[in-house]
Design an enzyme around this catalytic site. Sequence first.
Site, mmCIF file in Angstrom:
data_model
loop_
_atom_site.group_PDB
_atom_site.id
_atom_site.type_symbol
_atom_site.label_atom_id
_atom_site.label_comp_id
_atom_site.label_asym_id
_atom_site.label_seq_id
_atom_site.Cartn_x
_atom_site.Cartn_y
_atom_site.Cartn_z
ATOM 1 N N ARG A 10 0.824 -1.204 0.000
ATOM 2 C CA ARG A 10 0.000 0.000 0.000
ATOM 3 C C ARG A 10 0.865 1.265 0.000
ATOM 4 O O ARG A 10 0.396 2.320 -0.399
ATOM 5 C CB ARG A 10 -0.894 0.038 1.255
ATOM 6 N N ARG A 19 9.994 6.582 -2.229
ATOM 7 C CA ARG A 19 10.355 7.564 -3.265
ATOM 8 C C ARG A 19 11.778 8.069 -3.099
ATOM 9 O O ARG A 19 12.169 8.453 -2.000
ATOM 10 C CB ARG A 19 9.386 8.760 -3.201
ATOM 11 N N ARG A 72 -8.846 -6.731 13.557
ATOM 12 C CA ARG A 72 -8.286 -5.816 14.550
ATOM 13 C C ARG A 72 -9.319 -4.733 14.790
ATOM 14 O O ARG A 72 -10.003 -4.286 13.858
ATOM 15 C CB ARG A 72 -6.999 -5.160 14.025
ATOM 16 N N ARG A 119 -0.647 5.779 16.410
ATOM 17 C CA ARG A 119 -0.588 7.112 15.806
ATOM 18 C C ARG A 119 -1.492 8.079 16.558
ATOM 19 O O ARG A 119 -2.379 7.662 17.301
ATOM 20 C CB ARG A 119 -0.962 7.072 14.320
ATOM 21 N N GLU A 124 -4.435 6.528 18.972
ATOM 22 C CA GLU A 124 -5.023 5.289 18.429
ATOM 23 C C GLU A 124 -4.267 4.045 18.899
ATOM 24 O O GLU A 124 -3.050 3.965 18.772
ATOM 25 C CB GLU A 124 -4.969 5.413 16.900
ATOM 26 N N TYR A 170 -9.429 -5.561 3.019
ATOM 27 C CA TYR A 170 -8.916 -4.258 3.462
ATOM 28 C C TYR A 170 -9.183 -3.286 2.305
ATOM 29 O O TYR A 170 -8.371 -3.169 1.395
ATOM 30 C CB TYR A 170 -7.421 -4.457 3.695
ATOM 31 N N ASP A 202 -10.174 0.489 0.612
ATOM 32 C CA ASP A 202 -10.283 1.939 0.761
ATOM 33 C C ASP A 202 -11.672 2.385 0.295
ATOM 34 O O ASP A 202 -12.366 1.648 -0.410
ATOM 35 C CB ASP A 202 -9.200 2.621 -0.089
HETATM 36 N N1 UDP Z 1 3.110 0.909 8.302
HETATM 37 C C1 UDP Z 1 4.228 0.900 9.113
HETATM 38 N N2 UDP Z 1 4.676 2.083 9.616
HETATM 39 C C2 UDP Z 1 4.058 3.259 9.384
HETATM 40 C C3 UDP Z 1 2.905 3.263 8.550
HETATM 41 C C4 UDP Z 1 2.460 2.065 8.034
HETATM 42 O O1 UDP Z 1 4.794 -0.141 9.378
HETATM 43 O O2 UDP Z 1 4.507 4.289 9.922
HETATM 44 C C5 UDP Z 1 2.636 -0.396 7.775
HETATM 45 C C6 UDP Z 1 1.604 -1.036 8.712
HETATM 46 O O3 UDP Z 1 1.780 -2.440 8.699
HETATM 47 C C7 UDP Z 1 0.294 -0.654 8.080
HETATM 48 C C8 UDP Z 1 0.640 -0.688 6.591
HETATM 49 O O4 UDP Z 1 1.994 -0.230 6.523
HETATM 50 O O5 UDP Z 1 -0.740 -1.552 8.417
HETATM 51 C C9 UDP Z 1 -0.267 0.156 5.699
HETATM 52 O O6 UDP Z 1 -0.228 1.500 6.137
HETATM 53 P P1 UDP Z 1 -1.413 2.525 5.878
HETATM 54 O O7 UDP Z 1 -0.945 3.874 6.255
HETATM 55 O O8 UDP Z 1 -1.942 2.293 4.515
HETATM 56 O O9 UDP Z 1 -2.464 2.005 6.967
HETATM 57 P P2 UDP Z 1 -3.940 2.550 7.353
HETATM 58 O O10 UDP Z 1 -3.937 4.049 7.323
HETATM 59 O O11 UDP Z 1 -4.876 1.900 6.370
HETATM 60 O O12 UDP Z 1 -4.105 2.008 8.741
#
Ligand code: UDP
Length: 382
Positions: free
Chosen positions: A171, A175, A247, A277, A298, A346, A348
Amino acid sequence: MRIGIAGAGFAGAVMARELADAGHDIDVFDARHHVAGNCHTERDDDTGVMVHVYGPHIFHTGHDHVWEYVLRFGQFMPYEHRVKATAGGGVYGLPVNLLTINQFFGSTMRPNEAAAFVDARSLELENQPVTFEDQALAFVGPDLYEAFFKGYTRKQWGLDPTELPASILKRLPLRFNYDDRYFDHPHVGIPADGYTPIVQWILDHPRINIHLGQHVTAADLVEFDHRFWTGPIDEYFDASHGRLGYRTLDFEVERHDGDYQGCPVMNFCDEDVPYTRVTEFKHFTPWETHSRTLTYREYSRPCGPGDIPYYPIRLVAEKTQLRQYVDLARQETGTTFLGRLGTYRYLDMDVTIHESLIGAQRFLAAVAARQPPSAFFIDPFA
Ligand code: UDP
Protein backbone atom coordinates in the site's frame (compact mmCIF):
# COMPACT_ATOMS: atom_id res chain seq x y z
CA MET A 1 -38.01 -5.40 -7.15
CA ARG A 2 -38.06 -4.85 -3.38
CA ILE A 3 -34.47 -4.87 -2.21
CA GLY A 4 -33.17 -4.98 1.36
CA ILE A 5 -29.69 -3.69 2.11
CA ALA A 6 -27.92 -4.31 5.42
CA GLY A 7 -25.50 -1.45 6.09
CA ALA A 8 -25.57 2.26 5.28
CA GLY A 9 -21.86 2.79 4.66
CA PHE A 10 -20.50 3.61 1.20
CA ALA A 11 -20.98 0.03 -0.06
CA GLY A 12 -24.68 -0.13 0.85
CA ALA A 13 -25.49 3.50 0.05
CA VAL A 14 -24.01 3.49 -3.45
CA MET A 15 -25.75 0.21 -4.28
CA ALA A 16 -29.04 1.58 -2.91
CA ARG A 17 -28.78 4.72 -5.02
CA GLU A 18 -27.88 2.97 -8.25
CA LEU A 19 -30.75 0.52 -7.90
CA ALA A 20 -33.24 3.19 -6.82
CA ASP A 21 -32.25 5.24 -9.89
CA ALA A 22 -33.00 2.12 -11.96
CA GLY A 23 -36.52 2.00 -10.52
CA HIS A 24 -36.24 -0.53 -7.68
CA ASP A 25 -37.57 0.05 -4.14
CA ILE A 26 -34.90 -0.09 -1.49
CA ASP A 27 -34.87 -0.45 2.30
CA VAL A 28 -31.52 0.23 3.95
CA PHE A 29 -30.94 -0.91 7.54
CA ASP A 30 -28.12 0.07 9.84
CA ALA A 31 -27.59 -0.86 13.48
CA ARG A 32 -26.05 2.54 14.16
CA HIS A 33 -27.95 5.77 14.55
CA HIS A 34 -26.12 7.40 11.64
CA VAL A 35 -25.28 6.60 8.03
CA ALA A 36 -21.75 6.44 6.53
CA GLY A 37 -20.49 3.47 8.57
CA ASN A 38 -16.91 3.91 9.72
CA CYS A 39 -16.54 7.05 7.55
CA HIS A 40 -19.02 8.90 9.80
CA THR A 41 -18.00 12.47 10.71
CA GLU A 42 -19.34 14.78 13.40
CA ARG A 43 -18.45 18.32 14.42
CA ASP A 44 -17.20 18.43 18.03
CA ASP A 45 -19.31 20.84 20.16
CA ASP A 46 -16.41 21.98 22.30
CA THR A 47 -13.69 22.68 19.71
CA GLY A 48 -15.82 23.03 16.55
CA VAL A 49 -13.48 20.61 14.77
CA MET A 50 -14.83 18.06 12.26
CA VAL A 51 -14.04 14.64 13.73
CA HIS A 52 -13.78 11.36 11.81
CA VAL A 53 -15.48 9.42 14.60
CA TYR A 54 -14.05 6.01 13.63
CA GLY A 55 -10.57 7.24 12.80
CA PRO A 56 -8.99 9.24 9.96
CA HIS A 57 -10.33 8.87 6.42
CA ILE A 58 -8.69 10.66 3.50
CA PHE A 59 -10.40 10.30 0.14
CA HIS A 60 -7.98 9.40 -2.63
CA THR A 61 -8.59 7.67 -5.94
CA GLY A 62 -7.19 6.90 -9.33
CA HIS A 63 -10.67 6.19 -10.70
CA ASP A 64 -11.97 9.27 -12.53
CA HIS A 65 -15.51 7.91 -12.49
CA VAL A 66 -15.44 7.42 -8.69
CA TRP A 67 -14.19 10.97 -8.21
CA GLU A 68 -16.94 12.30 -10.48
CA TYR A 69 -19.45 10.18 -8.59
CA VAL A 70 -18.60 11.58 -5.13
CA LEU A 71 -18.50 15.14 -6.48
CA ARG A 72 -22.17 14.74 -7.42
CA PHE A 73 -23.01 14.43 -3.73
CA GLY A 74 -20.77 16.90 -1.97
CA GLN A 75 -17.98 19.42 -2.16
CA PHE A 76 -14.44 18.13 -1.73
CA MET A 77 -11.69 20.53 -0.73
CA PRO A 78 -8.25 20.08 -2.23
CA TYR A 79 -6.01 18.37 0.28
CA GLU A 80 -2.62 16.66 0.20
CA HIS A 81 -1.99 14.15 2.93
CA ARG A 82 1.41 14.30 4.63
CA VAL A 83 2.28 12.01 7.51
CA LYS A 84 5.09 12.40 10.01
CA ALA A 85 6.63 9.61 12.01
CA THR A 86 8.37 9.67 15.37
CA ALA A 87 10.98 6.91 15.43
CA GLY A 88 14.09 6.36 17.54
CA GLY A 89 14.05 9.89 18.98
CA GLY A 90 13.63 11.72 15.65
CA VAL A 91 10.78 13.00 13.51
CA TYR A 92 10.70 12.06 9.83
CA GLY A 93 8.41 12.29 6.83
CA LEU A 94 6.45 9.30 5.54
CA PRO A 95 6.17 7.58 3.15
CA VAL A 96 9.91 6.97 3.03
CA ASN A 97 11.30 9.57 0.61
CA LEU A 98 14.66 11.20 -0.06
CA LEU A 99 14.36 13.55 2.93
CA THR A 100 13.52 10.62 5.22
CA ILE A 101 16.54 8.71 3.91
CA ASN A 102 18.96 11.64 4.12
CA GLN A 103 17.78 12.62 7.61
CA PHE A 104 17.85 9.05 8.83
CA PHE A 105 21.35 8.29 7.54
CA GLY A 106 22.72 11.85 8.10
CA SER A 107 23.57 12.03 4.40
CA THR A 108 23.11 14.37 1.43
CA MET A 109 22.45 11.76 -1.26
CA ARG A 110 20.84 12.60 -4.58
CA PRO A 111 18.13 10.32 -6.06
CA ASN A 112 20.42 7.88 -7.89
CA GLU A 113 22.84 7.70 -5.00
CA ALA A 114 20.06 7.01 -2.52
CA ALA A 115 18.51 4.37 -4.77
CA ALA A 116 21.87 2.62 -5.11
CA PHE A 117 22.52 2.94 -1.36
CA VAL A 118 19.14 1.44 -0.39
CA ASP A 119 19.45 -1.21 -3.06
CA ALA A 120 22.86 -2.29 -1.74
CA ARG A 121 21.38 -2.81 1.74
CA SER A 122 18.16 -4.48 0.58
CA LEU A 123 17.57 -8.18 0.67
CA GLU A 124 17.96 -9.94 -2.69
CA LEU A 125 15.03 -12.29 -3.16
CA GLU A 126 14.80 -15.04 -5.73
CA ASN A 127 11.01 -15.09 -5.71
CA GLN A 128 8.31 -12.52 -5.16
CA PRO A 129 8.23 -11.63 -1.45
CA VAL A 130 5.45 -13.42 0.41
CA THR A 131 5.76 -12.02 3.91
CA PHE A 132 5.60 -8.41 5.04
CA GLU A 133 9.13 -8.68 6.43
CA ASP A 134 10.63 -10.01 3.20
CA GLN A 135 8.80 -7.34 1.24
CA ALA A 136 10.11 -4.64 3.58
CA LEU A 137 13.68 -5.95 3.56
CA ALA A 138 13.64 -6.13 -0.22
CA PHE A 139 12.02 -2.72 -0.47
CA VAL A 140 13.84 -0.49 2.04
CA GLY A 141 16.53 -2.66 3.65
CA PRO A 142 16.98 -3.56 7.31
CA ASP A 143 17.64 -0.12 8.88
CA LEU A 144 14.57 1.68 7.56
CA TYR A 145 12.50 -1.46 8.12
CA GLU A 146 13.48 -1.68 11.79
CA ALA A 147 12.90 2.04 12.36
CA PHE A 148 9.63 2.62 10.56
CA PHE A 149 7.86 -0.64 9.83
CA LYS A 150 8.69 -3.41 12.28
CA GLY A 151 7.41 -1.92 15.55
CA TYR A 152 4.46 -0.11 13.99
CA THR A 153 3.33 -3.24 12.18
CA ARG A 154 3.63 -5.43 15.28
CA LYS A 155 1.48 -2.93 17.19
CA GLN A 156 -1.02 -2.48 14.38
CA TRP A 157 -1.52 -6.15 13.57
CA GLY A 158 -0.49 -7.84 16.85
CA LEU A 159 1.64 -10.21 14.77
CA ASP A 160 5.22 -10.42 13.68
CA PRO A 161 5.85 -9.11 10.14
CA THR A 162 7.17 -12.58 9.26
CA GLU A 163 3.57 -13.83 9.69
CA LEU A 164 1.88 -11.07 7.68
CA PRO A 165 1.34 -10.90 3.92
CA ALA A 166 3.48 -8.65 1.71
CA SER A 167 0.33 -7.03 0.32
CA ILE A 168 -0.10 -4.82 3.42
CA LEU A 169 3.17 -3.02 2.75
CA LYS A 170 2.48 -2.72 -0.96
CA ARG A 171 0.00 0.00 0.00
CA LEU A 172 2.90 2.37 0.69
CA PRO A 173 5.26 3.93 -1.89
CA LEU A 174 9.04 4.46 -1.55
CA ARG A 175 10.35 7.56 -3.26
CA PHE A 176 13.83 8.66 -4.21
CA ASN A 177 12.78 12.29 -4.49
CA TYR A 178 11.39 14.89 -2.08
CA ASP A 179 7.75 14.17 -2.82
CA ASP A 180 6.30 13.46 0.63
CA ARG A 181 2.63 13.13 -0.30
CA TYR A 182 1.18 10.02 1.29
CA PHE A 183 -1.02 9.25 -1.71
CA ASP A 184 0.01 9.75 -5.29
CA HIS A 185 -3.47 9.33 -6.71
CA PRO A 186 -4.61 12.11 -9.08
CA HIS A 187 -7.64 12.87 -6.90
CA VAL A 188 -7.21 13.55 -3.19
CA GLY A 189 -9.64 15.53 -1.08
CA ILE A 190 -11.48 16.01 2.18
CA PRO A 191 -15.23 16.68 2.08
CA ALA A 192 -15.97 20.28 3.06
CA ASP A 193 -18.75 19.20 5.44
CA GLY A 194 -17.57 15.70 6.30
CA TYR A 195 -18.48 12.30 4.87
CA THR A 196 -21.86 11.80 6.55
CA PRO A 197 -23.73 14.47 4.52
CA ILE A 198 -22.32 12.90 1.33
CA VAL A 199 -23.74 9.51 2.23
CA GLN A 200 -27.02 11.16 3.26
CA TRP A 201 -27.22 12.76 -0.19
CA ILE A 202 -26.44 9.48 -1.91
CA LEU A 203 -29.34 7.93 0.02
CA ASP A 204 -31.67 10.88 -0.55
CA HIS A 205 -34.05 9.33 -3.07
CA PRO A 206 -37.84 8.80 -3.02
CA ARG A 207 -37.37 5.07 -3.57
CA ILE A 208 -34.99 4.63 -0.62
CA ASN A 209 -36.22 4.10 2.95
CA ILE A 210 -33.57 4.30 5.66
CA HIS A 211 -33.98 2.45 8.96
CA LEU A 212 -31.35 3.53 11.48
CA GLY A 213 -30.75 1.95 14.89
CA GLN A 214 -32.02 -1.34 13.48
CA HIS A 215 -29.75 -4.33 13.65
CA VAL A 216 -30.92 -6.91 11.10
CA THR A 217 -30.09 -10.58 10.66
CA ALA A 218 -30.37 -12.67 7.50
CA ALA A 219 -33.79 -13.88 8.72
CA ASP A 220 -35.09 -10.29 8.99
CA LEU A 221 -34.46 -9.76 5.27
CA VAL A 222 -36.14 -12.88 3.85
CA GLU A 223 -39.22 -11.01 2.63
CA PHE A 224 -37.13 -9.01 0.10
CA ASP A 225 -36.79 -10.06 -3.54
CA HIS A 226 -33.03 -9.59 -3.20
CA ARG A 227 -30.66 -8.74 -0.34
CA PHE A 228 -27.29 -6.98 -0.20
CA TRP A 229 -25.29 -7.73 2.92
CA THR A 230 -22.49 -5.29 3.76
CA GLY A 231 -22.07 -6.45 7.37
CA PRO A 232 -19.54 -9.13 8.40
CA ILE A 233 -20.03 -12.19 6.21
CA ASP A 234 -19.64 -14.53 9.21
CA GLU A 235 -22.44 -12.72 11.04
CA TYR A 236 -24.85 -13.44 8.17
CA PHE A 237 -24.26 -17.16 8.79
CA ASP A 238 -24.48 -16.80 12.57
CA ALA A 239 -20.72 -17.46 12.84
CA SER A 240 -21.37 -21.14 12.08
CA HIS A 241 -17.70 -21.62 11.12
CA GLY A 242 -16.40 -19.41 13.92
CA ARG A 243 -15.84 -15.67 13.99
CA LEU A 244 -13.51 -14.16 11.40
CA GLY A 245 -10.61 -12.30 13.00
CA TYR A 246 -10.33 -8.52 12.86
CA ARG A 247 -8.29 -5.82 14.55
CA THR A 248 -10.29 -3.20 16.35
CA LEU A 249 -9.17 0.28 17.41
CA ASP A 250 -9.53 2.28 20.62
CA PHE A 251 -9.28 6.05 20.46
CA GLU A 252 -8.30 8.21 23.43
CA VAL A 253 -9.80 11.62 22.81
CA GLU A 254 -7.94 14.72 24.01
CA ARG A 255 -8.68 18.41 23.63
CA HIS A 256 -6.00 21.08 23.79
CA ASP A 257 -5.57 24.79 23.10
CA GLY A 258 -3.80 25.83 19.91
CA ASP A 259 -1.92 23.35 17.76
CA TYR A 260 -1.08 20.03 19.43
CA GLN A 261 1.30 18.35 16.99
CA GLY A 262 1.49 20.59 13.92
CA CYS A 263 0.34 17.92 11.44
CA PRO A 264 -2.73 15.74 10.80
CA VAL A 265 -1.19 12.35 11.54
CA MET A 266 1.91 11.46 13.55
CA ASN A 267 2.83 7.78 13.47
CA PHE A 268 4.73 6.35 16.43
CA CYS A 269 6.88 3.58 15.03
CA ASP A 270 8.73 2.48 18.18
CA GLU A 271 7.35 -0.69 19.68
CA ASP A 272 7.63 0.56 23.27
CA VAL A 273 5.13 3.37 22.59
CA PRO A 274 1.78 1.60 23.11
CA TYR A 275 -0.22 3.55 20.51
CA THR A 276 0.27 3.54 16.75
CA ARG A 277 -0.59 7.11 15.81
CA VAL A 278 -2.12 10.41 16.89
CA THR A 279 -4.56 12.18 14.58
CA GLU A 280 -5.22 15.91 14.96
CA PHE A 281 -8.36 16.45 12.94
CA LYS A 282 -8.27 20.21 12.42
CA HIS A 283 -5.28 19.78 10.11
CA PHE A 284 -7.57 17.94 7.67
CA THR A 285 -9.52 21.18 7.20
CA PRO A 286 -6.90 23.92 6.75
CA TRP A 287 -9.63 26.19 5.32
CA GLU A 288 -11.24 26.34 8.82
CA THR A 289 -9.90 28.23 11.84
CA HIS A 290 -10.11 26.77 15.35
CA SER A 291 -8.38 28.06 18.47
CA ARG A 292 -8.81 24.66 20.18
CA THR A 293 -7.96 21.26 18.88
CA LEU A 294 -9.04 17.62 19.22
CA THR A 295 -6.80 14.58 18.92
CA TYR A 296 -7.27 10.80 18.77
CA ARG A 297 -4.55 8.61 20.22
CA GLU A 298 -5.02 5.29 18.43
CA TYR A 299 -4.48 1.83 19.90
CA SER A 300 -4.96 -1.41 18.01
CA ARG A 301 -6.05 -4.74 19.56
CA PRO A 302 -7.87 -7.98 18.65
CA CYS A 303 -11.55 -7.45 17.94
CA GLY A 304 -13.73 -9.19 20.55
CA PRO A 305 -17.51 -9.73 20.60
CA GLY A 306 -19.24 -6.36 20.64
CA ASP A 307 -16.16 -4.45 19.35
CA ILE A 308 -16.18 -2.65 16.02
CA PRO A 309 -14.34 -4.65 13.33
CA TYR A 310 -11.80 -2.48 11.43
CA TYR A 311 -9.01 -4.41 9.75
CA PRO A 312 -9.61 -7.96 8.43
CA ILE A 313 -6.63 -10.13 9.37
CA ARG A 314 -6.74 -12.54 6.41
CA LEU A 315 -3.99 -14.93 7.43
CA VAL A 316 -4.01 -18.60 6.44
CA ALA A 317 -6.45 -19.66 9.20
CA GLU A 318 -8.88 -16.84 8.43
CA LYS A 319 -8.71 -17.51 4.70
CA THR A 320 -9.64 -21.16 5.29
CA GLN A 321 -12.61 -19.98 7.33
CA LEU A 322 -13.47 -17.37 4.73
CA ARG A 323 -13.47 -20.09 2.08
CA GLN A 324 -16.19 -21.89 4.09
CA TYR A 325 -18.29 -18.74 4.31
CA VAL A 326 -17.82 -18.00 0.61
CA ASP A 327 -19.01 -21.53 -0.20
CA LEU A 328 -22.08 -21.01 2.00
CA ALA A 329 -22.71 -17.63 0.37
CA ARG A 330 -22.56 -19.17 -3.10
CA GLN A 331 -25.23 -21.68 -2.07
CA GLU A 332 -27.59 -18.90 -0.91
CA THR A 333 -30.00 -17.56 -3.43
CA GLY A 334 -31.00 -13.94 -3.46
CA THR A 335 -28.18 -12.46 -1.39
CA THR A 336 -25.11 -10.56 -2.57
CA PHE A 337 -22.17 -9.76 -0.27
CA LEU A 338 -20.46 -6.40 -0.64
CA GLY A 339 -17.89 -4.06 0.86
CA ARG A 340 -15.09 -4.39 3.39
CA LEU A 341 -17.01 -6.53 5.90
CA GLY A 342 -19.15 -8.42 3.40
CA THR A 343 -16.08 -9.61 1.46
CA TYR A 344 -13.60 -9.49 4.39
CA ARG A 345 -11.03 -7.34 2.56
CA TYR A 346 -8.92 -4.26 3.46
CA LEU A 347 -10.73 -1.79 1.15
CA ASP A 348 -10.28 1.94 0.76
CA MET A 349 -13.37 4.12 0.30
CA ASP A 350 -12.85 4.62 -3.42
CA VAL A 351 -12.52 0.90 -4.10
CA THR A 352 -15.67 0.24 -2.08
CA ILE A 353 -17.57 2.76 -4.21
CA HIS A 354 -16.06 1.42 -7.43
CA GLU A 355 -17.11 -2.13 -6.54
CA SER A 356 -20.67 -1.08 -5.67
CA LEU A 357 -20.96 0.77 -8.99
CA ILE A 358 -19.74 -2.29 -10.90
CA GLY A 359 -21.93 -4.54 -8.75
CA ALA A 360 -25.02 -2.48 -9.49
CA GLN A 361 -24.41 -2.79 -13.24
CA ARG A 362 -23.92 -6.55 -12.95
CA PHE A 363 -27.01 -6.89 -10.79
CA LEU A 364 -29.14 -4.93 -13.24
CA ALA A 365 -27.75 -6.93 -16.17
CA ALA A 366 -28.55 -10.21 -14.37
CA VAL A 367 -32.10 -9.08 -13.58
CA ALA A 368 -32.62 -7.97 -17.20
CA ALA A 369 -31.38 -11.37 -18.42
CA ARG A 370 -33.55 -13.18 -15.82
CA GLN A 371 -30.43 -14.73 -14.33
CA PRO A 372 -29.91 -15.05 -10.56
CA PRO A 373 -27.51 -12.29 -9.38
CA SER A 374 -24.19 -13.61 -8.01
CA ALA A 375 -23.32 -13.84 -4.34
CA PHE A 376 -20.16 -11.81 -5.11
CA PHE A 377 -19.46 -9.37 -7.89
CA ILE A 378 -15.77 -9.36 -6.94
CA ASP A 379 -14.01 -12.55 -5.94
CA PRO A 380 -13.11 -12.15 -2.22
CA PHE A 381 -9.86 -14.01 -2.91
CA ALA A 382 -8.79 -11.92 -5.92
N1 UDP B 1 3.11 0.91 8.30
C1 UDP B 1 4.23 0.90 9.11
N2 UDP B 1 4.68 2.08 9.62
C2 UDP B 1 4.06 3.26 9.38
C3 UDP B 1 2.90 3.26 8.55
C4 UDP B 1 2.46 2.06 8.03
O1 UDP B 1 4.79 -0.14 9.38
O2 UDP B 1 4.51 4.29 9.92
C5 UDP B 1 2.64 -0.40 7.78
C6 UDP B 1 1.60 -1.04 8.71
O3 UDP B 1 1.78 -2.44 8.70
C7 UDP B 1 0.29 -0.65 8.08
C8 UDP B 1 0.64 -0.69 6.59
O4 UDP B 1 1.99 -0.23 6.52
O5 UDP B 1 -0.74 -1.55 8.42
C9 UDP B 1 -0.27 0.16 5.70
O6 UDP B 1 -0.23 1.50 6.14
P1 UDP B 1 -1.41 2.53 5.88
O7 UDP B 1 -0.94 3.87 6.26
O8 UDP B 1 -1.94 2.29 4.51
O9 UDP B 1 -2.46 2.00 6.97
P2 UDP B 1 -3.94 2.55 7.35
O10 UDP B 1 -3.94 4.05 7.32
O11 UDP B 1 -4.88 1.90 6.37
O12 UDP B 1 -4.10 2.01 8.74
